[in-house]
Scaffold this active site. Structure first.
Site, PDB file in Angstrom:
ATOM      1  N   CYS A  51     -36.046 -26.860  29.790  1.00 30.55           N
ATOM      2  CA  CYS A  51     -36.109 -26.741  31.249  1.00 30.55           C
ATOM      3  C   CYS A  51     -35.147 -27.640  32.012  1.00 30.55           C
ATOM      4  CB  CYS A  51     -37.531 -27.010  31.725  1.00 30.55           C
ATOM      5  SG  CYS A  51     -38.722 -25.834  31.083  1.00 30.55           S
ATOM      6  N   HIS A 105     -36.559 -29.289  37.550  1.00 33.17           N
ATOM      7  CA  HIS A 105     -37.642 -29.797  36.723  1.00 33.17           C
ATOM      8  C   HIS A 105     -38.195 -31.039  37.418  1.00 33.17           C
ATOM      9  CE1 HIS A 105     -39.872 -30.043  32.957  1.00 33.17           C
ATOM     10  NE2 HIS A 105     -39.797 -31.343  33.102  1.00 33.17           N
TER      11      HIS A 105
END
Lengths: 415, 97
Positions: A51, A105
């Site tokens: 991510c 993120h």
């Protein structure tokens, strides 16, 4: 050129398991409908299949070796260079920029602020119900609550009676409504948390995928000649209560076949759940009269292995982990205005109209990368694309290590 | 526009064999970086030694390689990497960003 609004939609861990990418199992009519009026990049790849590195790479248009972010533990502005992000660039050009859900993120990777105020005009909205995401909220066969991987739920029984992506969609609709009549163009990024594990999703979507109709991955075993360094042992999946109980050997597994089928069933159901949320966003554009002035980008941070090569995760260089959907709807370019006045994106309830099918407007088969997104979105929205980076670009705040793909919208593909 | 379209990805590992932190190693633990280039017909990956303090990759420290020809192996299950391909592909990798 007139500046367009931007609705930038990101899914989390979504591979190209979509009807518009040729998947015959999944039911994704709303995204397929979007694709039918868009340019679809059939072979788009993330720069690192996890991510934070992937999102920072895409949003700065720099490769991980330039962001120097390979894990979740640093903020690029202090760790490598003060790189301008895509939303920051739009903000600097007069756009009102907004973020809902997981776009950056969270945590140190985005300075605990989702890079606000650099990237966003207002603080990021995070759904309160995400606090329960990894907790024991999944009812097991014993009637008790567990922290399971497979977690189809009755939403009304969840804390607050809602799930994070439903909450994010509500907020995105509210923000779109608030900007609809403003003369300042907007950039709204909406980051859905699904189909990331755990598969904590509304239970009704499971009914779209009867378990007896599910099949295993075509190559469910670890390839004999795969170097051990290339394999990932999917430890996050192993930690979930229901998988842990299976007592699977480390590192190569395998997961019992009946459980493999259920994982695939739940992943597909999660994709259909995300599809319904995308459909809600798109019909909102129609209802607010924004469809002709707003470009829509749909993508994901990376893919996910659904049992291929004996893996159940991202964390690799396999195409199933790095290939992502990448869809650009550009009004006036990929679709023309419907003067009869019908909605461009009528909502399709996948639970009752799952068989709706569409043909893609235009497909690009050549490989492209997520570092191409920043320059391409900028240009297609009516801004100048950032200049290509020099070989060493740590001191360059605004440049791109990707390509501006605008030419692909005008010319037939070669090669 | 006339260049061959290529996509790059990379993935770090803490060791040559799978261990608990192989999925997501912290920067300080990264010992190997797998660099992939992919185009229409193949995916080529080299797993190279990596120094997390200097962020430098050692292109002579090859830990493993992968080569998949996608026409006959779209799922990337038949790794045909061998040293005979290595020098040609290394030249190609070195000439790209």
């Amino acid at each position: 050129r007139e500046r367009k609004n931007v609705l930038f939609i990101m899914a989390d861990d979504l591979r190209t398991s979509l009807g518009c990418y040729g998947d015959s199992v999944v039911k994704s009519p709303n995204i397929d409908q979007l694709a039918s009026k868009s340019q679809v990049f059939l072979n788009a790849f993330a720069q690192q299949a996890v991510c934070a590195p992937s999102r920072v790479s895409m949003l700065t248009s720099r490769r991980p070796d330039t962001t120097r972010l390979y894990d979740f533990n640093s903020y690029w502005r202090v760790h490598s260079g003060n790189y301008t992000t895509m939303p920051q660039y739009f903000k600097s050009e007069g756009y009102f920029t907004m973020s809902v859900g997981k776009v950056f993120h969270p945590g140190i990777a985005s300075n605990y602020t989702d890079d606000y105020p650099y990237s966003w005009s207002i603080p990021t909205f995070h759904p309160a119900s995400f606090a329960y995401e990894k907790q024991k909220e999944c009812k097991g066969e014993d009637g008790k609550l567990h922290a399971n991987l497979l977690c189809a739920v009755n939403v009304t029984e969840q804390p607050g009676g809602i799930l994070p992506d439903l909450e994010s969609t509500d907020e995105a609709v509210r923000l779109l409504t608030s900007r609809a009549n403003d003369h300042v163009p907007f950039f709204l990024a909406v980051g859905f948390h699904k189909p990331h594990i755990p598969f904590r999703i509304p239970q009704e979507y499971l009914s779209l995928y009867p378990i007896e109709q599910m099949s295993l991955a075509p190559d469910p075993n670890v390839p004999k000649l795969l170097p051990p360094v290339a394999y990932n042992p999917w430890t996050d999946v192993r930690r979930r209560d229901d998988v842990h109980k299976l007592n699977i050997s480390f590192p190569y597994g395998p997961i019992p076949k009946d459980f493999q089928l259920r994982i695939r069933q739940h992943y597909y159901a999660a994709v259909s759940y995300v599809d319904s949320l995308v459909g809600r966003l798109l019909i909102t554009l129609d209802e607010l009269g924004l469809t002709d002035s707003t470009m829509v980008v749909f993508t994901s941070d990376h893919g996910w292995s659904l049992g291929e090569h004996g893996e159940w995760a991202k964390y690799s260089n396999f195409d199933v982990a790095t290939r992502v959907p990448l869809i650009f709807y550009v009004p006036g370019v990929t679709a023309v205005h419907d003067w009869l006045g019908g909605p461009t994106f009528p909502f399709i309830d996948v639970l009752t109209q799952s068989e709706r099918s569409f043909k893609n407007f235009k497909e690009i088969k050549n490989v492209v990368e997520l570092v191409d997104v920043f320059p391409t979105v900028s240009y297609m929205a009516g801004l100048r694309a950032p200049e290509p980076c020099p070989d060493i670009s740590f001191q360059e705040e605004l440049c791109s290590e990707g390509d501006n793909l605008a030419h692909t919208f005008r010319h037939r593909e070669r090669g | 526009e006339n260049e061959e379209a290529i996509a790059f990805s990379q993935y770090p590992r803490p060791a040559d064999t799978p261990q608990v932190n192989s999925d997501l190693p912290n920067l300080i633990d990264i010992k190997v970086m797998g660099y992939s280039l992919r185009c229409w017909d193949y995916r080529y990956t080299l797993w190279l030694g990596f120094d997390p303090k200097t962020y430098q990759v050692n292109v002579t420290d090859v830990h493993a390689g992968e080569l998949y020809l996608l026409a006959g192996d779209p799922g990337q299950d038949k790794n045909i990497y061998s040293d005979s391909y290595h020098s040609v592909m290394m030249t190609k990798l070195a000439s790209l960003p």
